[in-house]
Design a protein around this motif. Structure first.
Motif: not given
Length: 107
Positions: A15-38
């Motif tokens: 996702v590219v926004g005003r703050e820059g680029e973020n990688t959204v990680l969506c767990h495949a088996h649970h409704p968990w979201i995390a964020f990473a730079k790359t």
């Protein structure tokens, strides 16, 4: 969006926004979201704090995991559900955090 491919445990999107680029990680088996730079195949302690717009995920039923929670040492987590095979992978890859167990590409 990059769909999960075995053995990765998560989907990824950039996702590219005003703050820059973020990688959204969506767990495949649970409704968990995390964020990473790359985008990577596995993560250890490389997680970002959720951006201000992360509430869009919580509003739809996901749990957004904080970088602090993902950095929790395995010694502070109930790991009794991990199998012997998973423990072999933890040791092989040198995983020491909760995030490393949740977002991985073990075989």
């Amino acid at each position: 969006m990059e769909q999960r491919v075995y053995p990765r445990s998560f989907h990824a999107a950039t996702v590219v926004g005003r703050e820059g680029e973020n990688t959204v990680l969506c767990h495949a088996h649970h409704p968990w979201i995390a964020f990473a730079k790359t985008r990577r195949d596995w993560y250890g302690e490389d997680f970002l704090a959720p951006p201000p717009w992360a509430h869009a995920f919580t509003n739809t039923g996901f749990t957004v995991l904080s970088s602090e929670r993902l950095a929790t040492p395995l010694s502070d987590v109930d790991t009794s559900v991990l199998t012997q095979g998973e423990w072999r992978e933890v040791r092989f890859y040198g995983i020491t955090t909760l995030g490393g167990v949740l977002f991985n590409a073990w075989d």
